[in-house]
Design a protein around this motif. Structure first.
Motif, PDB file in Angstrom:
ATOM      1  N   ILE A 197      -5.833   8.973  -6.307  1.00 11.21           N
ATOM      2  CA  ILE A 197      -7.206   8.614  -5.618  1.00 11.21           C
ATOM      3  C   ILE A 197      -7.383   9.583  -4.497  1.00 11.21           C
ATOM      4  O   ILE A 197      -8.638   9.780  -4.082  1.00 11.21           O
ATOM      5  CB  ILE A 197      -6.723   6.999  -4.993  1.00 11.21           C
ATOM      6  N   ALA A 198      -6.585  10.156  -3.857  1.00 11.33           N
ATOM      7  CA  ALA A 198      -6.920  11.271  -2.991  1.00 11.33           C
ATOM      8  C   ALA A 198      -7.688  12.364  -3.385  1.00 11.33           C
ATOM      9  O   ALA A 198      -8.690  12.896  -2.867  1.00 11.33           O
ATOM     10  CB  ALA A 198      -5.622  11.745  -2.350  1.00 11.33           C
ATOM     11  N   MET A 199      -7.384  12.832  -4.494  1.00  8.92           N
ATOM     12  CA  MET A 199      -8.125  13.505  -5.462  1.00  8.92           C
ATOM     13  C   MET A 199      -9.827  13.490  -5.629  1.00  8.92           C
ATOM     14  O   MET A 199     -10.433  14.398  -5.343  1.00  8.92           O
ATOM     15  CB  MET A 199      -7.401  14.287  -6.437  1.00  8.92           C
ATOM     16  N   ARG A 200      -9.671  12.132  -5.930  1.00  9.82           N
ATOM     17  CA  ARG A 200     -11.071  11.559  -6.394  1.00  9.82           C
ATOM     18  C   ARG A 200     -11.896  11.537  -5.155  1.00  9.82           C
ATOM     19  O   ARG A 200     -13.008  11.877  -5.077  1.00  9.82           O
ATOM     20  CB  ARG A 200     -10.883  10.330  -7.189  1.00  9.82           C
TER      21      ARG A 200
ATOM     22  N   ALA B  36       0.801  -1.152   0.165  1.00  8.94           N
ATOM     23  CA  ALA B  36      -0.058  -0.048  -0.046  1.00  8.94           C
ATOM     24  C   ALA B  36       0.767   1.375  -0.027  1.00  8.94           C
ATOM     25  O   ALA B  36       1.879   1.220   0.753  1.00  8.94           O
ATOM     26  CB  ALA B  36      -0.926   0.099   1.412  1.00  8.94           C
ATOM     27  N   VAL B  37       0.517   2.332  -0.788  1.00 11.89           N
ATOM     28  CA  VAL B  37       1.049   3.674  -0.620  1.00 11.89           C
ATOM     29  C   VAL B  37      -0.062   4.527  -0.738  1.00 11.89           C
ATOM     30  O   VAL B  37      -1.173   4.592  -1.091  1.00 11.89           O
ATOM     31  CB  VAL B  37       1.842   4.011  -1.952  1.00 11.89           C
ATOM     32  N   THR B  38       0.033   5.540   0.744  1.00  9.27           N
ATOM     33  CA  THR B  38      -0.850   6.477   0.961  1.00  9.27           C
ATOM     34  C   THR B  38      -0.362   7.830   0.613  1.00  9.27           C
ATOM     35  O   THR B  38       0.630   8.244   0.646  1.00  9.27           O
ATOM     36  CB  THR B  38      -1.073   6.421   2.347  1.00  9.27           C
ATOM     37  N   ALA B  39      -1.351   8.686   0.300  1.00 11.16           N
ATOM     38  CA  ALA B  39      -1.014  10.109   0.297  1.00 11.16           C
ATOM     39  C   ALA B  39      -2.104  10.872   0.588  1.00 11.16           C
ATOM     40  O   ALA B  39      -3.270  10.553   0.365  1.00 11.16           O
ATOM     41  CB  ALA B  39      -0.920  10.304  -1.374  1.00 11.16           C
ATOM     42  N   THR B  40      -1.843  12.111   1.147  1.00  8.17           N
ATOM     43  CA  THR B  40      -2.889  13.214   1.498  1.00  8.17           C
ATOM     44  C   THR B  40      -2.589  14.413   0.637  1.00  8.17           C
ATOM     45  O   THR B  40      -1.520  14.693  -0.013  1.00  8.17           O
ATOM     46  CB  THR B  40      -2.642  13.503   3.025  1.00  8.17           C
ATOM     47  N   MET B  41      -3.687  15.358   0.826  1.00  7.32           N
ATOM     48  CA  MET B  41      -3.612  16.256   0.069  1.00  7.32           C
ATOM     49  C   MET B  41      -2.768  17.579   0.506  1.00  7.32           C
ATOM     50  O   MET B  41      -2.267  18.478  -0.284  1.00  7.32           O
ATOM     51  CB  MET B  41      -5.014  17.028  -0.051  1.00  7.32           C
TER      52      MET B  41
ATOM     53  N   LEU C 297     -15.364  10.285 -15.096  1.00  6.58           N
ATOM     54  CA  LEU C 297     -13.923  10.154 -15.322  1.00  6.58           C
ATOM     55  C   LEU C 297     -13.934  11.809 -15.932  1.00  6.58           C
ATOM     56  O   LEU C 297     -12.702  12.172 -15.905  1.00  6.58           O
ATOM     57  CB  LEU C 297     -14.104   9.222 -16.565  1.00  6.58           C
ATOM     58  N   LYS C 298     -14.749  12.478 -16.724  1.00  9.15           N
ATOM     59  CA  LYS C 298     -14.573  13.681 -17.431  1.00  9.15           C
ATOM     60  C   LYS C 298     -14.286  14.693 -16.079  1.00  9.15           C
ATOM     61  O   LYS C 298     -13.667  15.487 -16.285  1.00  9.15           O
ATOM     62  CB  LYS C 298     -15.653  14.131 -18.003  1.00  9.15           C
ATOM     63  N   ARG C 299     -15.153  14.639 -14.938  1.00 10.06           N
ATOM     64  CA  ARG C 299     -14.636  15.377 -13.804  1.00 10.06           C
ATOM     65  C   ARG C 299     -13.351  15.170 -13.075  1.00 10.06           C
ATOM     66  O   ARG C 299     -12.498  15.856 -12.873  1.00 10.06           O
ATOM     67  CB  ARG C 299     -15.801  15.296 -12.866  1.00 10.06           C
ATOM     68  N   TYR C 300     -12.983  13.695 -13.323  1.00  9.87           N
ATOM     69  CA  TYR C 300     -11.626  13.371 -12.573  1.00  9.87           C
ATOM     70  C   TYR C 300     -10.632  14.078 -13.668  1.00  9.87           C
ATOM     71  O   TYR C 300      -9.474  14.483 -13.010  1.00  9.87           O
ATOM     72  CB  TYR C 300     -11.641  11.948 -12.606  1.00  9.87           C
ATOM     73  N   ALA C 301     -10.737  14.024 -14.811  1.00 10.36           N
ATOM     74  CA  ALA C 301      -9.777  14.697 -15.770  1.00 10.36           C
ATOM     75  C   ALA C 301      -9.506  16.008 -15.635  1.00 10.36           C
ATOM     76  O   ALA C 301      -8.253  16.700 -15.856  1.00 10.36           O
ATOM     77  CB  ALA C 301     -10.063  14.335 -17.320  1.00 10.36           C
ATOM     78  N   GLU C 302     -10.403  16.743 -14.806  1.00 12.37           N
ATOM     79  CA  GLU C 302     -10.189  18.338 -14.586  1.00 12.37           C
ATOM     80  C   GLU C 302      -9.487  18.609 -13.311  1.00 12.37           C
ATOM     81  O   GLU C 302      -9.221  19.518 -12.914  1.00 12.37           O
ATOM     82  CB  GLU C 302     -11.491  19.040 -14.649  1.00 12.37           C
ATOM     83  N   LEU C 303      -9.363  17.519 -12.383  1.00 14.00           N
ATOM     84  CA  LEU C 303      -8.673  17.631 -11.092  1.00 14.00           C
ATOM     85  C   LEU C 303      -7.138  17.803 -11.272  1.00 14.00           C
ATOM     86  O   LEU C 303      -6.647  17.247 -12.080  1.00 14.00           O
ATOM     87  CB  LEU C 303      -8.804  16.292 -10.186  1.00 14.00           C
ATOM     88  N   ARG C 304      -6.701  18.593 -10.445  1.00 15.48           N
ATOM     89  CA  ARG C 304      -5.205  19.060 -10.537  1.00 15.48           C
ATOM     90  C   ARG C 304      -4.695  19.174  -8.889  1.00 15.48           C
ATOM     91  O   ARG C 304      -5.372  19.662  -8.100  1.00 15.48           O
ATOM     92  CB  ARG C 304      -4.955  20.481 -10.828  1.00 15.48           C
ATOM     93  N   TRP C 305      -3.507  18.274  -8.770  1.00 10.25           N
ATOM     94  CA  TRP C 305      -3.075  18.005  -7.458  1.00 10.25           C
ATOM     95  C   TRP C 305      -2.548  19.288  -6.824  1.00 10.25           C
ATOM     96  O   TRP C 305      -1.843  20.048  -7.431  1.00 10.25           O
ATOM     97  CB  TRP C 305      -2.273  17.029  -7.461  1.00 10.25           C
ATOM     98  N   SER C 306      -2.963  19.810  -5.561  1.00  6.28           N
ATOM     99  CA  SER C 306      -2.371  20.781  -4.944  1.00  6.28           C
ATOM    100  C   SER C 306      -2.333  20.639  -3.367  1.00  6.28           C
ATOM    101  O   SER C 306      -3.451  20.144  -2.895  1.00  6.28           O
ATOM    102  CB  SER C 306      -2.984  21.985  -5.115  1.00  6.28           C
ATOM    103  N   SER C 307      -1.547  20.815  -2.786  1.00  2.00           N
ATOM    104  CA  SER C 307      -1.209  20.752  -1.260  1.00  2.00           C
ATOM    105  C   SER C 307      -2.221  21.513  -0.370  1.00  2.00           C
ATOM    106  O   SER C 307      -2.330  21.582   0.737  1.00  2.00           O
ATOM    107  CB  SER C 307       0.129  20.717  -0.806  1.00  2.00           C
ATOM    108  N   ASP C 308      -2.828  22.500  -1.089  1.00  2.00           N
ATOM    109  CA  ASP C 308      -3.461  23.535  -0.253  1.00  2.00           C
ATOM    110  C   ASP C 308      -5.169  23.290  -0.549  1.00  2.00           C
ATOM    111  O   ASP C 308      -6.043  24.302  -0.166  1.00  2.00           O
ATOM    112  CB  ASP C 308      -3.252  24.970  -0.727  1.00  2.00           C
TER     113      ASP C 308
END
Length: 433
Positions: free
Chosen positions: A384-387, A209-214, A417-428
């Motif tokens: 996965i965290a963004m979704r 397992a690999v975990t990640a937070t925002m 899936l279209k909504r997921y494609a618009e996500l961008r990772w940011s720590s804030d």
């Protein structure tokens, strides 16, 4: 909200009680095989009511089972046939879609029940008494057997936890009986305010397992010894099966279950680390239904391809997911499922998705559009965290939480899936605890 736990109780039976329990187990197993043969000969029946009407009197007469047990046998056989019918129908759909060439043969003959494990209904077949004793039904009447178990589970049983059905399991190598009791424990109802942190969990073969937070925090959970030991047991099992002598067969029985217990222990350790480290969190897991069928290598029959298919068939991701799910509720967290499409191929920074982002299917992720580089499993965990964060935002806005994606509706899935494609990772983008 209720969480179901399983308490494993060791039964300290006398020789007479041991014999009575063992006789009960074998009679129950023989009854299962009789009902299975009856169901197969009468059109592969999966309806428990029809099976009970046709076999109840014979079960009571031939196997001398009590009335409640004679009702449990057709229900268990009916559930087995329903599961097999589901697999046959899914296999037919995969054959039609040319996703596989192998036909499911589960209903070509009557299923045989080998395990003598039997099911007891609470307050009908077994009850708990004072001084850590349990009254269990046998063919010769009830017997009171002392038991021991995990202190917290014993305390739950004695202090009013809701008790359900149980299974009488026999450990053949140790010649020991165990009672596996299902317990329902009350947990707090989840709300968006109680889960202020979002965590994505990517499970895999190289890393369990690999975990990640925002906020950019991440953890890697690997167990190299588990992989090495499982390969050792696979080689040992292959040599013993090829030898085929009586001593080899005895050795196979002795080592049976070791690999399963080894992986279960590793999953327990990893899941406990995750839920204790991320308490009061909304934990996102991939919805990996039919993943083995999708990842199976079908072209050719080389040794490398057979080895890869064998490794994937032993991947116990579902067990790890279930352990994270029930342990999360005990730590004021909650696990939900999100779509698994392209989680390790989509760039969390620019959204570009293609197979070439994973050169040679390795552990390095290199985006072909923005040259973003990161560990591939960590990329999957961040996606996965963004979704999961998106589902939490919908939960706040609508008041409805989607704990599992609907994969039956193609249009709804395409919209997600279209909504997921618009996500961008940011720590804030996620509030801190």
């Amino acid at each position: 909200m209720k969480t179901v736990l399983t308490a494993k109780l060791k039964l300290n039976a006398t020789p007479e009680q041991f014999k009575a329990l063992r006789t009960m187990q074998l009679a129950y197993r023989d009854a299962l095989n009789y009902v299975s043969t009856y169901a197969f000969e009468h059109g592969k029946i999966s309806n428990a009511v029809r099976l009970q009407e046709g076999t109840y009197d014979e079960i009571r007469l031939r196997f001398h089972l009590p009335s409640q047990m004679a009702c449990s046998v057709p229900r268990q056989v009916g559930a087995t046939y329903k599961a097999l019918w589901t697999k046959v129908k899914n296999n037919a759909a995969h054959l039609k879609a040319k996703k596989t060439k192998k036909r499911h043969k589960g209903l070509d003959k009557a299923p045989t029940f080998l395990s003598p494990t039997l099911t007891y209904q609470y307050k009908k077949d077994y009850t708990f008494k004072k001084e850590q004793q349990v009254s269990i039904l046998t063919l010769e009447g009830r017997v009171k057997v002392p038991y021991t178990g995990y202190d917290k589970h014993v305390a739950l049983i004695q202090r009013g936890a809701e008790i359900g059905a149980s299974k009488l399991w026999y450990d053949k190598p140790k010649k020991q009986f165990y009672l596996l009791v299902s317990l329902e424990v009350e947990t707090a109802d989840p709300t968006p305010e109680t889960h202020k942190q979002v965590v994505g969990v990517d499970v895999g073969m190289r890393y369990l397992a690999v975990t990640a937070t925002m906020q950019g925090n991440c953890t890697f959970h690997a167990d190299i010894s588990t992989v090495a030991k499982s390969r050792h047991y696979a080689r040992l099992r292959k040599r013993l099966q090829k030898k085929g002598t009586r001593s080899a067969t005895r050795r196979l029985v002795a080592i049976s279950g070791r690999e399963r217990r080894l992986k279960a222990n590793a999953n327990h350790v990893v899941s406990k680390r995750i839920v204790t480290h991320y308490s009061q969190s909304l934990i996102g897991l991939e919805h990996l239904t039919d993943i083995r069928e999708q990842t199976k290598r079908r072209k050719g029959k080389s040794a490398k391809q057979r080895k890869a298919n064998r490794a994937f068939s032993k991947w116990s991701f579902a067990e790890l997911h279930s352990m994270i799910a029930y342990k999360a509720l005990l730590h004021r967290s909650m696990a939900i499922k999100v779509d698994a499409n392209s989680t390790s191929q989509a760039c969390p920074k620019c959204g570009h998705t293609c197979k070439e982002n994973r050169p040679n299917h390795g552990l390095l992720f290199v985006c072909k559009n923005c040259q973003y580089m990161l560990h591939a499993d960590l990329v999957g965990a961040r996606n996965i965290a963004m979704r999961t964060l998106l589902i939490r935002q919908d939960w706040i806005g609508t008041g409805v939480l989607s704990v599992r994606p609907d994969v039956s509706d193609d249009e709804a899935k395409a919209a997600r899936l279209k909504r997921y494609a618009e996500l961008r990772w940011s720590s804030d983008t996620s509030p801190r605890l």
